[in-house]
Design a protein around this motif. Structure first.
Motif, short mmCIF file in Angstrom:
data_model
loop_
_atom_site.label_atom_id
_atom_site.label_comp_id
_atom_site.label_asym_id
_atom_site.label_seq_id
_atom_site.Cartn_x
_atom_site.Cartn_y
_atom_site.Cartn_z
N PHE A 1 -63.16 22.69 28.31
CA PHE A 1 -64.51 24.09 27.77
C PHE A 1 -64.71 25.69 28.28
N ILE A 2 -64.88 25.01 29.88
CA ILE A 2 -64.84 25.54 30.89
C ILE A 2 -63.87 26.68 31.05
N THR A 3 -62.51 26.50 30.82
CA THR A 3 -61.90 27.87 30.59
C THR A 3 -60.98 27.83 28.98
N GLN A 4 -61.74 27.84 28.34
CA GLN A 4 -61.76 28.21 27.02
C GLN A 4 -60.40 27.15 26.75
N GLN A 5 -59.78 26.63 26.89
CA GLN A 5 -59.11 25.91 27.23
C GLN A 5 -59.12 25.06 25.20
N GLY A 6 -60.03 24.38 25.11
CA GLY A 6 -60.45 23.64 23.83
C GLY A 6 -61.80 23.00 24.18
N ILE A 7 -62.59 21.99 23.12
CA ILE A 7 -63.51 21.47 22.73
C ILE A 7 -63.50 20.37 22.51
N ARG A 8 -64.52 19.51 23.45
CA ARG A 8 -64.20 17.99 22.82
C ARG A 8 -65.74 17.54 22.89
N TRP A 9 -65.78 17.00 21.75
CA TRP A 9 -67.39 16.23 21.35
C TRP A 9 -67.68 15.01 21.98
N GLY A 10 -68.91 14.85 21.80
CA GLY A 10 -68.97 13.26 22.57
C GLY A 10 -69.70 13.07 20.92
N ILE A 11 -69.06 11.93 20.75
CA ILE A 11 -69.81 11.27 19.20
C ILE A 11 -71.10 10.72 19.06
N THR A 12 -72.00 10.65 18.82
CA THR A 12 -73.15 9.43 19.31
C THR A 12 -73.75 9.78 18.28
N LEU A 13 -74.46 8.62 17.91
CA LEU A 13 -75.47 7.96 16.53
C LEU A 13 -76.29 9.04 16.66
N LYS A 14 -77.47 9.02 15.53
CA LYS A 14 -78.66 9.94 15.75
C LYS A 14 -79.87 8.72 16.01
N THR A 15 -79.64 7.62 15.73
CA THR A 15 -80.47 6.63 16.21
C THR A 15 -80.43 5.90 17.61
N GLU A 16 -79.07 6.80 18.40
CA GLU A 16 -79.20 6.07 19.66
C GLU A 16 -78.06 7.06 20.39
N ASP A 17 -78.37 7.28 21.51
CA ASP A 17 -77.85 8.31 22.39
C ASP A 17 -76.82 7.32 22.85
N LYS A 18 -75.50 6.68 22.43
CA LYS A 18 -74.87 6.07 23.28
C LYS A 18 -72.92 6.36 21.85
N ILE B 1 -70.13 6.91 20.77
CA ILE B 1 -68.89 5.68 19.72
C ILE B 1 -67.60 6.64 20.28
N GLY B 2 -67.39 7.84 20.51
CA GLY B 2 -65.66 8.38 20.57
C GLY B 2 -66.46 9.63 20.73
N THR B 3 -64.92 10.53 20.57
CA THR B 3 -64.65 12.03 21.10
C THR B 3 -63.77 12.25 19.92
N CYS B 4 -64.58 14.21 19.57
CA CYS B 4 -63.38 14.61 18.62
C CYS B 4 -63.72 15.72 19.38
N GLY B 5 -62.28 16.38 18.83
CA GLY B 5 -62.39 18.37 19.24
C GLY B 5 -60.81 18.95 18.98
N PHE B 6 -61.16 20.03 19.61
CA PHE B 6 -59.22 21.15 19.53
C PHE B 6 -58.91 21.29 21.02
N HIS B 7 -58.12 20.41 21.09
CA HIS B 7 -57.11 20.40 22.82
C HIS B 7 -56.16 21.99 22.22
N ASN B 8 -55.46 22.24 23.17
CA ASN B 8 -53.70 23.39 23.21
C ASN B 8 -54.53 24.65 21.75
N TRP B 9 -55.72 24.95 22.36
CA TRP B 9 -56.47 25.71 22.06
C TRP B 9 -55.65 27.04 21.99
N SER B 10 -54.74 28.21 20.64
CA SER B 10 -54.12 29.27 21.17
C SER B 10 -54.82 30.72 21.29
#
Length: 187
Positions: A60-77, A79-88
């Motif tokens: 994210f800092i180098t603007q090569q991608g972005i990956r979010w942590g997935i949390t439930l609204k009811t619990e800040d844990k 449970i997975g991640t999702c995002g973009f890489h190989n961003w051109s």
């Protein structure tokens, strides 16, 4: 984009990964069913999760991608991640990737996440093309991609060298105008 964006869905909050999330990532990345179709071996040490969080955040800092942590609204844990890489930026495209802790499989979490992340890609990152690569045997991921509007484009023989072997890949994609046309046809 200087500030890491947070995305909220009906059930979830997608946020930047923090060092303290390493325990959550370790807990599911240490399971073989999670890494079966991933280019990582199952984690055996917490430091592997800490390193992965640094890699995601550095992209994210180098603007090569972005990956979010997935949390439930009811619990800040996480449970997975999702995002973009190989961003051109030059070609207005990126590759989408994801994983989810097995106890949350099959209840629509990743479908909810992909809908929002894909929309973010088009609106905020100005992507024209979003693509995904998956193993031919990863039927659940293939169905998820299709359900999320991506179309299979082709079969790539011996595309990756992963875990001491060559593996095939299936490429999926969705183009911005396809999403726009789908939205228009619903109205």
């Amino acid at each position: 984009m200087k500030t890491f964006p947070t995305i909220e869905t009906e059930r979830l909050i997608l946020r930047q990964l923090r060092p303290e999330d390493s325990v959550d990532l370790y807990n599911y990345f240490s399971k073989d069913e999670v890494t079966e179709f991933y280019d990582l071996d199952s984690f055996t040490e917490l430091q592997q999760a800490e390193s992965l969080i640094r890699i995601f955040n550095d992209r994210f800092i180098t603007q090569q991608g972005i990956r979010w942590g997935i949390t439930l609204k009811t619990e800040d844990k996480v449970i997975g991640t999702c995002g973009f890489h190989n961003w051109s930026k030059k070609h207005f495209k990126a590759e989408i990737g994801y994983e989810l802790s097995p106890e949350y499989w099959g209840i629509g979490v990743m479908t909810e996440v992909l809908r929002e992340v894909i929309n973010f890609g088009y609106k905020e990152l100005e992507l024209n093309r979003i693509e995904a690569f998956t193993y031919p045997d990863n039927i659940k991921s293939r169905k998820l991609l299709e359900k999320s509007g991506l179309s299979e484009e082709g079969y790539l023989k011996k595309y990756y060298y992963v875990k001491q072997r060559f593996v095939d890949a299936v490429i999926f994609s969705i183009i911005k105008e396809e999403v726009t046309n789908d939205e228009r046809s619903k109205n």
